[in-house]
Design a protein around this motif. Sequence first.
Motif, PDB file in Angstrom:
ATOM      1  N   LYS A 134       0.827  -1.211   0.000  1.00  0.00           N
ATOM      2  CA  LYS A 134       0.000   0.000   0.000  1.00  0.00           C
ATOM      3  C   LYS A 134       0.861   1.262   0.000  1.00  0.00           C
ATOM      4  O   LYS A 134       0.499   2.273  -0.593  1.00  0.00           O
ATOM      5  CB  LYS A 134      -0.858  -0.089   1.271  1.00  0.00           C
ATOM      6  N   SER A 150       1.213  -6.854  -2.336  1.00  0.00           N
ATOM      7  CA  SER A 150       0.563  -7.307  -1.095  1.00  0.00           C
ATOM      8  C   SER A 150      -0.945  -7.335  -1.368  1.00  0.00           C
ATOM      9  O   SER A 150      -1.418  -6.830  -2.395  1.00  0.00           O
ATOM     10  CB  SER A 150       0.846  -6.334   0.046  1.00  0.00           C
ATOM     11  N   ILE A 181       1.110 -11.883  -3.327  1.00  0.00           N
ATOM     12  CA  ILE A 181       1.923 -12.826  -2.568  1.00  0.00           C
ATOM     13  C   ILE A 181       1.307 -12.987  -1.187  1.00  0.00           C
ATOM     14  O   ILE A 181       0.904 -12.013  -0.571  1.00  0.00           O
ATOM     15  CB  ILE A 181       3.374 -12.270  -2.394  1.00  0.00           C
ATOM     16  N   THR A 206      -3.380 -15.800   0.946  1.00  0.00           N
ATOM     17  CA  THR A 206      -4.506 -15.856   0.008  1.00  0.00           C
ATOM     18  C   THR A 206      -4.063 -15.505  -1.415  1.00  0.00           C
ATOM     19  O   THR A 206      -4.894 -15.258  -2.286  1.00  0.00           O
ATOM     20  CB  THR A 206      -5.672 -14.938   0.457  1.00  0.00           C
ATOM     21  N   SER A 214       4.049  -3.648   5.002  1.00  0.00           N
ATOM     22  CA  SER A 214       4.257  -3.605   6.461  1.00  0.00           C
ATOM     23  C   SER A 214       4.840  -4.902   7.005  1.00  0.00           C
ATOM     24  O   SER A 214       5.556  -4.890   8.004  1.00  0.00           O
ATOM     25  CB  SER A 214       2.944  -3.281   7.169  1.00  0.00           C
ATOM     26  N   HIS A 239       0.342 -12.766   7.117  1.00  0.00           N
ATOM     27  CA  HIS A 239      -0.315 -13.285   5.910  1.00  0.00           C
ATOM     28  C   HIS A 239       0.545 -13.065   4.666  1.00  0.00           C
ATOM     29  O   HIS A 239       0.493 -13.830   3.722  1.00  0.00           O
ATOM     30  CB  HIS A 239      -1.665 -12.594   5.698  1.00  0.00           C
ATOM     31  N   ASN A 243      10.935   0.845   3.626  1.00  0.00           N
ATOM     32  CA  ASN A 243       9.743   1.263   4.354  1.00  0.00           C
ATOM     33  C   ASN A 243      10.054   2.538   5.134  1.00  0.00           C
ATOM     34  O   ASN A 243      11.141   2.681   5.691  1.00  0.00           O
ATOM     35  CB  ASN A 243       9.303   0.147   5.325  1.00  0.00           C
TER      36      ASN A 243
END
Length: 486
Positions: free
Chosen positions: A373, A406, A421, A424, A439, A443, A458
């Motif tokens: 994001k 993400s 990636i 899910t 982040s 998951h 980041n």
Amino acid sequence: MRIVVCMKRTASGELNPFDACAYEAALQIPDSEVILLSMGPAKTEEMLSNLTRLGAQGAYLLCDSVFAGADTLATAYVLSLAIKKLSPDLVICGRQTIDGDTAQTGPSLSVAAGLSLITNVMRIKNTEGSLVCETRDLGTQMVDYPALITVERINHLRLPSIRSKKGIVIRWTAKDIGADENRCGMKGSPTKVLASFQNEEGKRKCKFIEAAEIQDAIKQGLEKEKQRLKPMKASTMKLQKVWIVGEAPKTFAESISDDITVIHKADFTNDDGNYREFVERFVEYIKERKPEVILWGSDAWSKAVAPQVAALLQTGLCADCTALETDGEKLFMYRPAFSGNIVAKIVCITKPQMATVRTLETDSADIICALGKGAKHVVRDIQAIVQQKNDLADKDNGPRWDIAASRLAVDAEMLPYDKQIGITGKSVNPPVYIAVGISGAVHHISGMKQSGIVIAINSDKKAPIFDYSDYGIVGNIEDILEGEWL
Ligand SMILES: Cc1cc2nc3c(=O)[nH]c(=O)nc-3n(C[C@H](O)[C@H](O)[C@H](O)COP(=O)(O)OP(=O)(O)OC[C@H]3O[C@@H](n4cnc5c(N)ncnc54)[C@H](O)[C@@H]3O)c2cc1C
């Protein structure tokens, strides 16, 4: 067309996200009667009842204390009895549950209920006459009805309209479906969890570097690649008659045995897509030769075929093992569970003992640049950089780049779902993984932690992604691009 959608209420009390996609996919098929089916505790009834508001004609809950504690084989057995009673043309399952995380129930169920199978469906292309689906890794596939498909996270489940009414949920016990109690729940489950531990796997010691040093970090990752396929810690005791399907599980097999036979897919089928031919011929061969252990890779084909073989042999199958051990008799299989937060030690009480093992895929790019994001303003710039690098690679045979995302980046429509990636999405293990504005939620980590070198960019020094990175750059990605460091 009569469609049964299999769904699970996860350990956290929500509808499994892949099953939500299965339901939506069913609702989008014209002129269909959709029936929901779940095996679970009594509290699943409320979830099913609410879900009927979206358009399902009915819902069935398989609820009985003897069903509790089932592994994938026992779950598939119970579901198959209900499916035989409901007699649908099509069964739609989610690819996997996010708590069990094996992707085995769908393929096992197809065998138990006598249905043809397509796994990892990205798009249902045609439902008239035969069923044609586009899959994630195995191209377009066509099968006859009755069929079962497992779907990826390909859509968003609709919301109920205000005036919609709840339907009735019918409960079926073991007796109602004629189940043999010895094949249900804990009793009918050949795999047993012996212990579980906190999973520290994937954690790395992060060295913080300046943006100017990123090219050196990438170069180091590419050079280190050659040392990545190290042998695993070997058990002192060994097992006899260990088979591996293809070469991929070899390092795992060598950690538990000196008596290894490689099985070649081509000896059992001429057709890459034809699961059933391989499954039936291979099962006969296993019954004749009686191996102690069979190990499979983690590619899409193995993950679809191994559960079918296990279901026909009525033996246990442990998914996605990251390590194996033996005392000379039993095989101990270690696998991450609950989004990778814990590692479970599992044993299988039937023979052959079977597992899929996490192998490195060799067909991915050398460097994957994954956007989160936090990279929302730089998608086009990074796409252009990746294109430039690949144009260069075409000329000088240099490393190939790819782009990934993400889940929040996919949800924000920065990149398509096939680039996602994580638990899910898909799993990757390139020599170099660059996480930009991600982040580092568990998951996401579960899909990239087998990468060679991980470099994170980041703006927040406290972002968890740095705990899973070899190199960290604290900074704004826009500044880093402006400096032309990437
Ligand atoms: C059932 C379930 C399944 C899930 N499956 C997946 C999955 O498969 N894959 C997945 O990825 N997630 C998955 N998620 C979501 C996951 O929990 C996280 O919400 C998601 O990974 C966060 O995405 P992100 O890191 O892109 O966004 P955020 O968590 O919002 O992080 C954005 C990061 O960007 C940084 N940043 C912001 N601006 C900049 C800038 N200019 N420069 C540099 N850095 C910047 C921020 O510091 C922040 O760390 C799942 C969640 C659930 C509940």
